[in-house]
Design a protein around this motif. Structure first.
Motif, short mmCIF file in Angstrom:
data_model
loop_
_atom_site.label_atom_id
_atom_site.label_comp_id
_atom_site.label_asym_id
_atom_site.label_seq_id
_atom_site.Cartn_x
_atom_site.Cartn_y
_atom_site.Cartn_z
N GLN A 23 0.85 -1.18 0.00
CA GLN A 23 0.00 0.00 0.00
C GLN A 23 0.89 1.24 0.00
O GLN A 23 1.89 1.29 0.73
N ALA A 24 0.55 2.20 -0.82
CA ALA A 24 1.19 3.52 -0.80
C ALA A 24 0.06 4.53 -0.93
O ALA A 24 -0.83 4.37 -1.77
N LYS A 25 0.09 5.56 -0.09
CA LYS A 25 -0.99 6.53 -0.13
C LYS A 25 -0.49 7.91 0.25
O LYS A 25 0.59 8.05 0.84
N ILE A 26 -1.28 8.90 -0.09
CA ILE A 26 -1.01 10.28 0.25
C ILE A 26 -1.92 10.65 1.42
O ILE A 26 -3.13 10.42 1.37
N GLU A 27 -1.33 11.18 2.48
CA GLU A 27 -2.10 11.66 3.63
C GLU A 27 -2.06 13.18 3.61
O GLU A 27 -0.99 13.79 3.53
N SER A 49 1.75 14.21 2.75
CA SER A 49 2.91 13.33 2.89
C SER A 49 2.58 11.95 2.35
O SER A 49 1.42 11.54 2.31
N GLY A 50 3.61 11.26 1.92
CA GLY A 50 3.45 9.92 1.39
C GLY A 50 3.79 8.88 2.43
O GLY A 50 4.84 8.95 3.07
N THR A 51 2.90 7.92 2.62
CA THR A 51 3.13 6.82 3.56
C THR A 51 2.76 5.51 2.88
O THR A 51 2.01 5.49 1.91
N GLY A 52 3.28 4.43 3.42
CA GLY A 52 2.94 3.14 2.85
C GLY A 52 3.45 2.00 3.70
O GLY A 52 4.07 2.20 4.75
N SER A 53 3.19 0.80 3.20
CA SER A 53 3.61 -0.40 3.91
C SER A 53 3.67 -1.58 2.94
O SER A 53 2.87 -1.66 2.00
N SER A 99 9.46 7.41 -4.87
CA SER A 99 10.89 7.56 -4.60
C SER A 99 11.10 8.37 -3.33
O SER A 99 10.15 8.91 -2.77
N GLY A 100 12.35 8.45 -2.93
CA GLY A 100 12.64 9.06 -1.64
C GLY A 100 12.08 8.22 -0.52
O GLY A 100 11.65 8.73 0.51
N VAL A 101 12.07 6.90 -0.73
CA VAL A 101 11.50 5.97 0.25
C VAL A 101 12.42 5.86 1.46
O VAL A 101 13.62 5.65 1.32
N SER A 102 11.83 6.00 2.64
CA SER A 102 12.55 5.87 3.90
C SER A 102 11.78 4.90 4.79
O SER A 102 10.63 5.17 5.15
N PHE A 103 12.40 3.77 5.11
CA PHE A 103 11.72 2.77 5.92
C PHE A 103 11.70 3.19 7.38
O PHE A 103 12.65 3.79 7.88
N ASP A 104 10.61 2.90 8.07
CA ASP A 104 10.40 3.32 9.45
C ASP A 104 11.11 2.42 10.46
O ASP A 104 11.42 2.84 11.57
N ASP A 105 11.31 1.16 10.10
CA ASP A 105 11.98 0.23 11.00
C ASP A 105 12.57 -0.92 10.21
O ASP A 105 12.37 -1.03 9.00
N CYS A 121 6.81 -3.88 6.62
CA CYS A 121 7.80 -2.86 6.30
C CYS A 121 7.12 -1.51 6.06
O CYS A 121 6.83 -1.16 4.91
N PRO A 122 6.84 -0.74 7.10
CA PRO A 122 6.24 0.58 6.92
C PRO A 122 7.28 1.58 6.40
O PRO A 122 8.47 1.45 6.70
#
Length: 134
Positions: A23-27, A49-53, A99-105, A121-122
């Motif tokens: 999932q990728a979405k715009i919040e 902002s862009g978030t996903g998992s 792009s500019g993907v940054s993993f949270d953990d 993988c959030p």
């Protein structure tokens, strides 16, 4: 007649064949606006902002290999993810690049006896581009 959807995820041009969910979405960031004479609060989008998992079946050490060496050096890898959903019954496919993907953990271990492991993988991202739309 039933058609099979084809879902694919690519990380830095490498197919992720163990993908279980994506999932990728715009919040949207919103600010409340009170207007005289209006009982209902209005809202103004002030940014987003862009978030996903991703959920991966634990069949390899993909995420550890992708992130661990960078973490040791205090760096962050340059990651681009492309998601694809193809539906032959709908006459097309949708592909979006983030792009500019940054993993949270980074999950090192997460397992249970008699259960196929999964890794959640959030992430956040800073850019997106539509490649194909249905």
């Amino acid at each position: 007649m039933l058609h099979d959807n084809k879902m694919e995820v690519w990380i830095n041009d490498v197919l992720v064949d163990e993908i279980a969910a994506f999932q990728a979405k715009i919040e949207f960031d919103k600010e409340d606006i009170d207007i005289c004479g209006e009982m209902m609060t209005q809202h103004k989008i002030t940014g987003y902002s862009g978030t996903g998992s991703m959920t991966l079946k634990k069949t390899n050490s993909r995420m550890i290999k992708l992130l661990a060496n960078f973490m040791k050096d205090g760096l962050e890898p340059d990651v681009t993810i492309v998601g694809k959903l193809a539906d032959p019954g709908n006459g097309g496919s949708e592909r979006i690049s983030i792009s500019g993907v940054s993993f949270d953990d980074l999950t090192l271990f997460d397992f249970e006896v008699k259960s196929l492991g999964e890794v959640e993988c959030p992430f956040t991202f800073t850019k997106y581009k539509f490649i194909d739309l249905i």
